[in-house]
Design a protein around this motif. Structure first.
Motif, PDB file in Angstrom:
ATOM      1  N   ARG A 118      -6.180   1.807   2.679  1.00 50.86           N
ATOM      2  CA  ARG A 118      -4.817   1.986   3.171  1.00 50.86           C
ATOM      3  C   ARG A 118      -3.721   2.137   2.200  1.00 50.86           C
ATOM      4  O   ARG A 118      -3.536   1.992   0.816  1.00 50.86           O
ATOM      5  CB  ARG A 118      -4.051   1.485   4.165  1.00 50.86           C
ATOM      6  N   PHE A 119      -2.907   3.711   2.618  1.00 51.74           N
ATOM      7  CA  PHE A 119      -1.862   3.885   1.849  1.00 51.74           C
ATOM      8  C   PHE A 119      -0.621   3.789   2.810  1.00 51.74           C
ATOM      9  O   PHE A 119      -0.766   4.166   4.468  1.00 51.74           O
ATOM     10  CB  PHE A 119      -1.642   5.639   1.448  1.00 51.74           C
ATOM     11  N   ARG A 120       0.346   3.119   2.119  1.00 53.24           N
ATOM     12  CA  ARG A 120       1.727   2.849   2.431  1.00 53.24           C
ATOM     13  C   ARG A 120       2.583   3.845   1.963  1.00 53.24           C
ATOM     14  O   ARG A 120       2.419   3.659   0.521  1.00 53.24           O
ATOM     15  CB  ARG A 120       2.106   1.440   2.466  1.00 53.24           C
ATOM     16  N   GLU A 121       3.940   3.863   2.460  1.00 50.12           N
ATOM     17  CA  GLU A 121       4.935   4.954   1.483  1.00 50.12           C
ATOM     18  C   GLU A 121       6.204   3.848   1.220  1.00 50.12           C
ATOM     19  O   GLU A 121       6.024   2.911   2.284  1.00 50.12           O
ATOM     20  CB  GLU A 121       5.899   5.542   2.817  1.00 50.12           C
ATOM     21  N   GLY A 122       6.572   3.620   0.089  1.00 52.03           N
ATOM     22  CA  GLY A 122       7.041   3.006  -0.718  1.00 52.03           C
ATOM     23  C   GLY A 122       7.202   2.636  -1.902  1.00 52.03           C
ATOM     24  O   GLY A 122       5.918   3.253  -2.561  1.00 52.03           O
ATOM     25  N   GLU A 123       7.259   2.082  -2.568  1.00 51.72           N
ATOM     26  CA  GLU A 123       7.292   1.793  -4.433  1.00 51.72           C
ATOM     27  C   GLU A 123       6.175   0.647  -3.916  1.00 51.72           C
ATOM     28  O   GLU A 123       6.850  -0.306  -3.361  1.00 51.72           O
ATOM     29  CB  GLU A 123       8.288   1.849  -5.139  1.00 51.72           C
ATOM     30  N   VAL A 124       5.632   0.178  -5.768  1.00 57.92           N
ATOM     31  CA  VAL A 124       5.132  -0.781  -5.845  1.00 57.92           C
ATOM     32  C   VAL A 124       6.231  -2.163  -6.192  1.00 57.92           C
ATOM     33  O   VAL A 124       7.767  -1.631  -7.368  1.00 57.92           O
ATOM     34  CB  VAL A 124       3.868  -1.183  -6.585  1.00 57.92           C
ATOM     35  N   PRO A 125       6.785  -3.403  -5.910  1.00 55.51           N
ATOM     36  CA  PRO A 125       7.484  -4.348  -6.040  1.00 55.51           C
ATOM     37  C   PRO A 125       7.569  -4.505  -8.224  1.00 55.51           C
ATOM     38  O   PRO A 125       6.737  -4.540  -8.405  1.00 55.51           O
ATOM     39  CB  PRO A 125       7.314  -5.510  -5.682  1.00 55.51           C
ATOM     40  N   GLU A 126       8.420  -4.990  -7.969  1.00 53.78           N
ATOM     41  CA  GLU A 126       8.792  -5.120  -9.284  1.00 53.78           C
ATOM     42  C   GLU A 126       7.782  -6.441 -10.116  1.00 53.78           C
ATOM     43  O   GLU A 126       7.926  -6.912 -10.919  1.00 53.78           O
ATOM     44  CB  GLU A 126      10.165  -5.708  -9.931  1.00 53.78           C
ATOM     45  N   ASP A 127       8.340  -7.711  -8.973  1.00 56.77           N
ATOM     46  CA  ASP A 127       7.856  -8.498  -8.885  1.00 56.77           C
ATOM     47  C   ASP A 127       7.301  -8.712  -7.898  1.00 56.77           C
ATOM     48  O   ASP A 127       7.295  -8.964  -6.777  1.00 56.77           O
ATOM     49  CB  ASP A 127       9.178  -9.569  -8.811  1.00 56.77           C
ATOM     50  N   ILE A 128       5.951  -9.546  -8.068  1.00 60.10           N
ATOM     51  CA  ILE A 128       5.179 -10.137  -6.697  1.00 60.10           C
ATOM     52  C   ILE A 128       4.796 -11.821  -6.612  1.00 60.10           C
ATOM     53  O   ILE A 128       4.928 -12.122  -7.824  1.00 60.10           O
ATOM     54  CB  ILE A 128       4.081  -9.176  -6.317  1.00 60.10           C
ATOM     55  N   PRO A 129       5.746 -12.700  -5.794  1.00 63.03           N
ATOM     56  CA  PRO A 129       5.716 -13.655  -6.048  1.00 63.03           C
ATOM     57  C   PRO A 129       4.786 -14.327  -5.568  1.00 63.03           C
ATOM     58  O   PRO A 129       4.531 -16.061  -6.026  1.00 63.03           O
ATOM     59  CB  PRO A 129       7.024 -14.475  -5.236  1.00 63.03           C
ATOM     60  N   ASP A 130       3.243 -13.933  -5.717  1.00 62.96           N
ATOM     61  CA  ASP A 130       2.897 -14.692  -4.854  1.00 62.96           C
ATOM     62  C   ASP A 130       1.204 -13.538  -4.528  1.00 62.96           C
ATOM     63  O   ASP A 130       1.008 -12.988  -5.604  1.00 62.96           O
ATOM     64  CB  ASP A 130       2.397 -15.666  -3.208  1.00 62.96           C
ATOM     65  N   GLN A 131       0.787 -13.904  -4.018  1.00 60.94           N
ATOM     66  CA  GLN A 131      -1.064 -13.539  -3.738  1.00 60.94           C
ATOM     67  C   GLN A 131      -0.655 -12.271  -3.441  1.00 60.94           C
ATOM     68  O   GLN A 131       0.824 -11.959  -2.152  1.00 60.94           O
ATOM     69  CB  GLN A 131      -1.788 -13.833  -3.126  1.00 60.94           C
ATOM     70  N   SER A 132      -1.348 -11.128  -3.159  1.00 60.78           N
ATOM     71  CA  SER A 132      -0.956  -9.402  -2.656  1.00 60.78           C
ATOM     72  C   SER A 132      -2.099  -8.753  -2.156  1.00 60.78           C
ATOM     73  O   SER A 132      -2.864  -8.992  -3.030  1.00 60.78           O
ATOM     74  CB  SER A 132      -0.312  -8.694  -4.010  1.00 60.78           C
ATOM     75  N   ASN A 133      -2.692  -7.772  -1.097  1.00 57.68           N
ATOM     76  CA  ASN A 133      -2.675  -7.038  -1.046  1.00 57.68           C
ATOM     77  C   ASN A 133      -2.585  -5.599  -1.606  1.00 57.68           C
ATOM     78  O   ASN A 133      -3.679  -4.529  -1.120  1.00 57.68           O
ATOM     79  CB  ASN A 133      -2.192  -6.961   0.267  1.00 57.68           C
ATOM     80  N   ILE A 134      -1.854  -5.436  -2.729  1.00 58.95           N
ATOM     81  CA  ILE A 134      -1.785  -4.524  -3.418  1.00 58.95           C
ATOM     82  C   ILE A 134      -2.926  -4.640  -4.970  1.00 58.95           C
ATOM     83  O   ILE A 134      -2.314  -3.694  -5.547  1.00 58.95           O
ATOM     84  CB  ILE A 134      -0.727  -3.899  -3.824  1.00 58.95           C
ATOM     85  N   ILE A 135      -2.827  -6.090  -5.054  1.00 59.99           N
ATOM     86  CA  ILE A 135      -3.499  -6.501  -6.831  1.00 59.99           C
ATOM     87  C   ILE A 135      -4.811  -6.249  -6.969  1.00 59.99           C
ATOM     88  O   ILE A 135      -5.773  -6.383  -5.881  1.00 59.99           O
ATOM     89  CB  ILE A 135      -2.156  -7.688  -6.696  1.00 59.99           C
ATOM     90  N   PHE A 136      -5.329  -5.644  -7.791  1.00 63.46           N
ATOM     91  CA  PHE A 136      -6.554  -5.145  -8.231  1.00 63.46           C
ATOM     92  C   PHE A 136      -6.725  -6.437  -9.930  1.00 63.46           C
ATOM     93  O   PHE A 136      -5.641  -5.871 -10.499  1.00 63.46           O
ATOM     94  CB  PHE A 136      -7.602  -3.949  -8.179  1.00 63.46           C
ATOM     95  N   PHE A 137      -7.655  -6.188 -10.428  1.00 60.46           N
ATOM     96  CA  PHE A 137      -7.769  -7.030 -11.162  1.00 60.46           C
ATOM     97  C   PHE A 137      -8.623  -6.253 -12.188  1.00 60.46           C
ATOM     98  O   PHE A 137     -10.336  -5.518 -11.755  1.00 60.46           O
ATOM     99  CB  PHE A 137      -9.092  -8.451 -11.471  1.00 60.46           C
ATOM    100  N   PHE A 151     -12.343  -2.060 -10.733  1.00 61.99           N
ATOM    101  CA  PHE A 151     -10.927  -2.866 -10.048  1.00 61.99           C
ATOM    102  C   PHE A 151     -11.985  -4.171  -9.343  1.00 61.99           C
ATOM    103  O   PHE A 151     -12.094  -3.500  -7.568  1.00 61.99           O
ATOM    104  CB  PHE A 151     -10.348  -2.194  -9.843  1.00 61.99           C
ATOM    105  N   GLU A 152     -11.487  -5.666  -9.196  1.00 60.59           N
ATOM    106  CA  GLU A 152     -11.741  -5.809  -8.735  1.00 60.59           C
ATOM    107  C   GLU A 152     -10.000  -6.757  -7.787  1.00 60.59           C
ATOM    108  O   GLU A 152      -9.683  -6.297  -8.044  1.00 60.59           O
ATOM    109  CB  GLU A 152     -12.318  -7.810  -8.772  1.00 60.59           C
ATOM    110  N   TYR A 153     -10.850  -6.664  -6.103  1.00 57.99           N
ATOM    111  CA  TYR A 153      -9.516  -6.724  -5.221  1.00 57.99           C
ATOM    112  C   TYR A 153      -9.496  -8.366  -5.185  1.00 57.99           C
ATOM    113  O   TYR A 153     -10.328  -9.235  -5.918  1.00 57.99           O
ATOM    114  CB  TYR A 153     -10.254  -6.458  -3.659  1.00 57.99           C
ATOM    115  N   SER A 154      -8.085  -8.700  -5.361  1.00 52.79           N
ATOM    116  CA  SER A 154      -7.705  -9.547  -5.860  1.00 52.79           C
ATOM    117  C   SER A 154      -7.586 -11.037  -5.264  1.00 52.79           C
ATOM    118  O   SER A 154      -7.401 -11.752  -5.249  1.00 52.79           O
ATOM    119  CB  SER A 154      -5.799  -9.791  -6.637  1.00 52.79           C
ATOM    120  N   LEU A 155      -7.338 -10.115  -3.585  1.00 55.52           N
ATOM    121  CA  LEU A 155      -7.777 -11.844  -2.480  1.00 55.52           C
ATOM    122  C   LEU A 155      -8.902 -12.045  -1.883  1.00 55.52           C
ATOM    123  O   LEU A 155      -9.359 -12.528  -1.186  1.00 55.52           O
ATOM    124  CB  LEU A 155      -7.001 -10.993  -1.573  1.00 55.52           C
ATOM    125  N   GLU A 156     -10.168 -10.744  -2.892  1.00 53.88           N
ATOM    126  CA  GLU A 156     -12.012 -11.416  -2.400  1.00 53.88           C
ATOM    127  C   GLU A 156     -12.047 -10.984  -3.786  1.00 53.88           C
ATOM    128  O   GLU A 156     -12.525  -9.952  -3.851  1.00 53.88           O
ATOM    129  CB  GLU A 156     -11.830 -10.956  -0.999  1.00 53.88           C
TER     130      GLU A 156
END
Length: 190
Positions: A118-137, A151-156
């Motif tokens: 999905r694409f969501r309007e907005g900016e990516v955060p400077e800091d992500i305190p925990d797990q996130s559905n926007i992070i890929f390795f 790019f591996e999805y960080s949550l799965e």
């Protein structure tokens, strides 16, 4: 000289040693802090460019002319690199793109039991305190192709960005690897 703060390095006293020396042990967390941002286009194995269409909640690999690349609408992705505690998972990244003067970030959401891009309007955060559905390795695709990545999805674990044929589209999707040593060309991005 290195500048440090308690927000960057968390420690706690473990014990007193010989001669009353105080020993500390580092605490690790799952936080992500934005480090740098790279900009570029993403190509698949067919040399097609990834084009984001947030209004349709889709990104697809397309044959694109040089003129269209120069215009860059929905094609120039920002790859936001994050710092985290040492991890063998790869470099944590998030993706954003500009389309018609608006910024969108790429995320994964579960819908009807299926993971969707999905694409969501907005900016990516400077800091992500925990797990996130926007992070890929970000990982090297193979040991002999240092300029291609997956790019591996960080949550799965085992779920990677890939393309799949859907009608006339080569749509960006998440795909599960059946074996860790499997090489799947649909996951190769450069």
């Amino acid at each position: 000289r290195v500048k440090m703060s308690s927000e960057e390095i968390l420690v706690y006293a473990v014990k007193f040693g010989e001669n009353f020396c105080l020993y500390f042990e580092g605490l690790e967390c799952d936080a992500f802090c934005k480090d740098k941002t790279l900009q570029g286009v993403l190509r698949n194995v067919n040399s097609q460019l990834l084009v984001a269409r947030p209004d349709l909640n889709v990104a697809a690999f397309e044959d694109v002319t040089d003129q269209e690349i120069k215009a860059g609408n929905g094609m120039r992705f920002n790859i936001h690199c994050y710092k985290t505690t040492p991890s063998s998972a790869g470099l944590p990244v998030a993706f954003s793109v500009q389309v018609a003067d608006k910024s969108y970030y790429l995320c994964c959401e579960k819908e009807c039991g299926k993971m969707l891009i999905r694409f969501r309007e907005g900016e990516v955060p400077e800091d992500i305190p925990d797990q996130s559905n926007i992070i890929f390795f970000k990982k090297t695709f193979t040991s002999c192709s240092s300029r291609a990545f997956k790019f591996e999805y960080s949550l799965e674990r085992g779920m990677f960005l890939a393309f799949e044929e859907e009608g006339s589209l080569r749509k960006l999707t998440l795909k599960k690897l059946t074996r860790e040593d499997e090489v799947d060309e649909t996951m190769k991005l450069s």
